[in-house]
Design a protein around this motif. Structure first.
Motif, PDB file in Angstrom:
ATOM      1  N   ARG A  92      71.142  48.477  28.529  1.00  0.00           N
ATOM      2  CA  ARG A  92      70.159  47.654  27.826  1.00  0.00           C
ATOM      3  C   ARG A  92      70.660  46.220  27.662  1.00  0.00           C
ATOM      4  NH1 ARG A  92      69.553  52.350  24.531  1.00  0.00           N
ATOM      5  NH2 ARG A  92      70.635  51.368  22.767  1.00  0.00           N
ATOM      6  N   ILE A  93      71.925  46.076  27.335  1.00  0.00           N
ATOM      7  CA  ILE A  93      72.507  44.730  27.193  1.00  0.00           C
ATOM      8  C   ILE A  93      72.459  43.989  28.523  1.00  0.00           C
ATOM      9  CG2 ILE A  93      74.659  43.467  26.792  1.00  0.00           C
ATOM     10  CD1 ILE A  93      75.374  45.587  24.695  1.00  0.00           C
ATOM     11  N   LEU A  94      72.857  44.665  29.587  1.00  0.00           N
ATOM     12  CA  LEU A  94      72.874  44.034  30.908  1.00  0.00           C
ATOM     13  C   LEU A  94      71.468  43.658  31.358  1.00  0.00           C
ATOM     14  CD1 LEU A  94      75.529  46.314  32.635  1.00  0.00           C
ATOM     15  CD2 LEU A  94      75.814  43.892  32.036  1.00  0.00           C
ATOM     16  N   SER A  95      70.485  44.484  31.044  1.00  0.00           N
ATOM     17  CA  SER A  95      69.105  44.185  31.421  1.00  0.00           C
ATOM     18  C   SER A  95      68.622  42.912  30.736  1.00  0.00           C
ATOM     19  CB  SER A  95      68.202  45.363  31.051  1.00  0.00           C
ATOM     20  OG  SER A  95      66.845  45.066  31.349  1.00  0.00           O
ATOM     21  N   LEU A  96      68.950  42.732  29.460  1.00  0.00           N
ATOM     22  CA  LEU A  96      68.539  41.534  28.727  1.00  0.00           C
ATOM     23  C   LEU A  96      69.269  40.296  29.233  1.00  0.00           C
ATOM     24  CD1 LEU A  96      68.437  43.130  25.164  1.00  0.00           C
ATOM     25  CD2 LEU A  96      66.470  42.229  26.429  1.00  0.00           C
ATOM     26  N   LEU A  97      70.558  40.443  29.524  1.00  0.00           N
ATOM     27  CA  LEU A  97      71.333  39.300  30.019  1.00  0.00           C
ATOM     28  C   LEU A  97      70.903  38.901  31.425  1.00  0.00           C
ATOM     29  CD1 LEU A  97      74.910  40.213  28.754  1.00  0.00           C
ATOM     30  CD2 LEU A  97      73.420  38.408  27.884  1.00  0.00           C
ATOM     31  N   ARG A  98      70.376  39.837  32.170  1.00  0.00           N
ATOM     32  CA  ARG A  98      69.896  39.506  33.511  1.00  0.00           C
ATOM     33  C   ARG A  98      68.718  38.540  33.432  1.00  0.00           C
ATOM     34  NH1 ARG A  98      70.499  41.749  38.533  1.00  0.00           N
ATOM     35  NH2 ARG A  98      68.827  41.331  40.030  1.00  0.00           N
ATOM     36  N   ASP A 110      68.204  36.381  30.834  1.00  0.00           N
ATOM     37  CA  ASP A 110      68.711  35.132  30.262  1.00  0.00           C
ATOM     38  C   ASP A 110      70.141  35.366  29.828  1.00  0.00           C
ATOM     39  OD1 ASP A 110      69.337  32.820  28.911  1.00  0.00           O
ATOM     40  OD2 ASP A 110      67.785  33.007  27.370  1.00  0.00           O
ATOM     41  N   GLY A 111      71.079  34.747  30.522  1.00  0.00           N
ATOM     42  CA  GLY A 111      72.493  34.963  30.243  1.00  0.00           C
ATOM     43  C   GLY A 111      72.958  34.435  28.897  1.00  0.00           C
TER      44      GLY A 111
END
Length: 339
Positions: A190-196, A198-199
Motif C-alpha cells: 500500500r505504501i509503495l502504491s501511494l509513493l508510485r 507521488d514520491g
C-alpha cells in the motif's frame, strides 16, 4: 559538460537545477534542508517546486527495484509493421509488468522494459508472437546496471558543489544485491502504491490511507529504501535541460572488456542509463543530447574512443508510450529518465 548545454538551460535556471539535483540525491528531503544547503529561503524552494510540478517540468515517483524482489528485468525489442505499432504499444502499456515503452526506428520498433519472476516463463514471449503483425522480437536480460536507477544526467551537471551534494545525500549502506529477495506485506504494497503516484506524499497522508501509525510508515519507508527495494525516479523535461534528443545505443564488446567499457560509458555526461545485457549486443546505453549534430559529435568523438567497442547500433526515441506512472500522454517523450 555536454556540448551546447550551459548551466542555465531551456526552462530551468540555476536555482531550479540546484533543487532538481537535491531531489535526485534525496527525493523526500525537507524543503528546509534543501533551502539551507543552496542558500535560499524555504518559501523559495516550496514555490519553485510547486511551479515545476504545475508546469509538468518535474514529477517524482517512488519505484520498486524488481531485482530486490527476486525478479529479472528485460529490454525487449519488438519489430512490427507500421500500421500495428500503435495497437501493440497500447496493449503493452496496459500490462502491469511493463515499466517503460518507447517507439524508435521510424515508429516500426518498440522497446519495452519489463520484469518477471525467475524463471521468466511468461514474459512477453507467449502472447506477442501470436500476432502476425509482429515481425521480430528480441529479449535482452539486464545483467548489471552501470548508471541509472537513482542516477541521472542532472547529477552530472554540477549544479551543486561536492560539499553541498554530501550534505543532501542520505547516509545509507550500499545495497547488497546478492542478498536474499525481500518479501513485502500488504502494508508495504500500500505504501509503495501511494509513493508510485507521488514520491513526496506526506507521512500523515500515507498513515491515513494505509491505516497504520505515522511512525510505522516512517520506519517502513526507511526499511524499503535501506533494503534497496524503494528508489525514487525524478522525471524532468529534457527540453528544459537543453537535451531534447534521446538515442538508444546497442553496443557489442568482448566479455573481458564489458565491465571496463560499461564503467567508462557511465561517466559520460550524455549517458542517462547504461547496463550490461544478454545477447549479441551486450551493452546498452540511453543517451541525451541537445540536438542530432550533438549526438553525432558524441558518437564520433567519444564513443569512438572506447577501444573495446566492436560495433554500435543506434536508434532515436521518437515517442515515449509509457513511463513509471503508467501510460503517458502525448508530449511526454520530451521527458528524461533512466531508460
Amino acid at each position: 559538460m555536454i556540448r551546447g548545454v550551459s548551466m542555465k538551460s531551456g526552462g530551468y535556471d540555476e536555482i531550479d537545477l540546484q533543487i532538481l539535483h537535491a531531489l535526485h540525491l534525496d527525493a523526500r528531503a525537507p524543503f528546509s534542508r534543501i533551502a539551507s544547503v543552496i542558500g535560499v529561503s524555504d518559501q523559495t524552494v516550496a514555490r519553485r517546486y510547486a511551479r515545476l510540478r504545475a508546469t509538468g517540468s518535474l514529477r517524482i515517483w517512488g519505484l520498486v527495484d524488481p531485482s530486490r524482489l527476486g525478479h529479472l528485468e528485460w529490454l525487449v525489442r519488438i519489430r512490427c509493421t507500421p500500421d500495428s505499432a500503435g495497437d501493440i504499444a497500447s496493449a503493452l502499456a496496459r500490462r502491469t509488468d511493463t515499466s517503460w515503452i518507447g517507439r524508435t526506428s521510424g515508429g516500426t520498433e518498440l522497446v519495452c522494459r519489463t520484469s518477471a519472476p525467475t524463471p521468466a516463463d511468461e514474459l512477453l514471449l507467449k502472447t506477442l508472437p501470436r500476432s502476425a503483425r509482429v515481425l521480430d522480437l528480441n529479449a535482452h536480460c539486464l545483467l548489471h546496471i552501470f548508471f541509472g536507477r537513482t542516477d541521472s544526467v542532472i547529477t552530472k551537471r554540477g549544479a551543486l558543489s561536492r560539499e553541498q551534494a554530501a550534505q543532501l545525500t542520505p547516509q545509507t549502506a550500499p545495497t547488497d544485491h546478492s542478498a536474499e529477495p525481500v518479501h513485502l506485506d500488504d502494508v508495504d504494497h500500500r505504501i509503495l502504491s501511494l509513493l508510485r503516484g507521488d514520491g513526496r506524499v506526506p507521512l500523515n497522508q500515507l498513515a491515513t490511507e494505509t491505516g497504520v501509525a505515522h511512525s510505522t510508515v516512517q520506519r517502513r519507508i526507511a526499511e524499503l529504501r535501506d533494503s534497496g527495494v524503494l528508489y525514487f525516479d525524478i522525471d524532468t523535461d529534457r527540453a528544459g535541460l537543453g537535451l531534447p534528443i534521446r538515442t538508444q545505443l546497442w553496443l557489442t564488446v568482448p566479455p573481458a572488456e564489458l565491465a571496463a567499457t560499461g564503467r567508462a560509458l557511465a561517466v559520460h555526461a550524455e549517458v542517462a542509463f547504461a547496463a550490461a545485457i544478454t545477447g549479441t549486443s551486450n551493452l546498452y546505453a540511453a543517451v541525451s543530447t541537445p540536438d542530432v549534430p550533438g549526438f553525432y559529435e558524441y558518437l564520433t568523438n567519444t564513443v569512438s574512443r572506447l577501444p573495446a567497442v566492436q560495433s554500435v547500433e543506434s536508434s532515436l526515441v521518437l515517442h515515449t508510450v509509457k513511463g513509471p506512472a503508467g501510460m503517458d500522454s502525448p508530449g511526454t517523450d520530451r521527458r528524461t529518465r533512466a531508460s
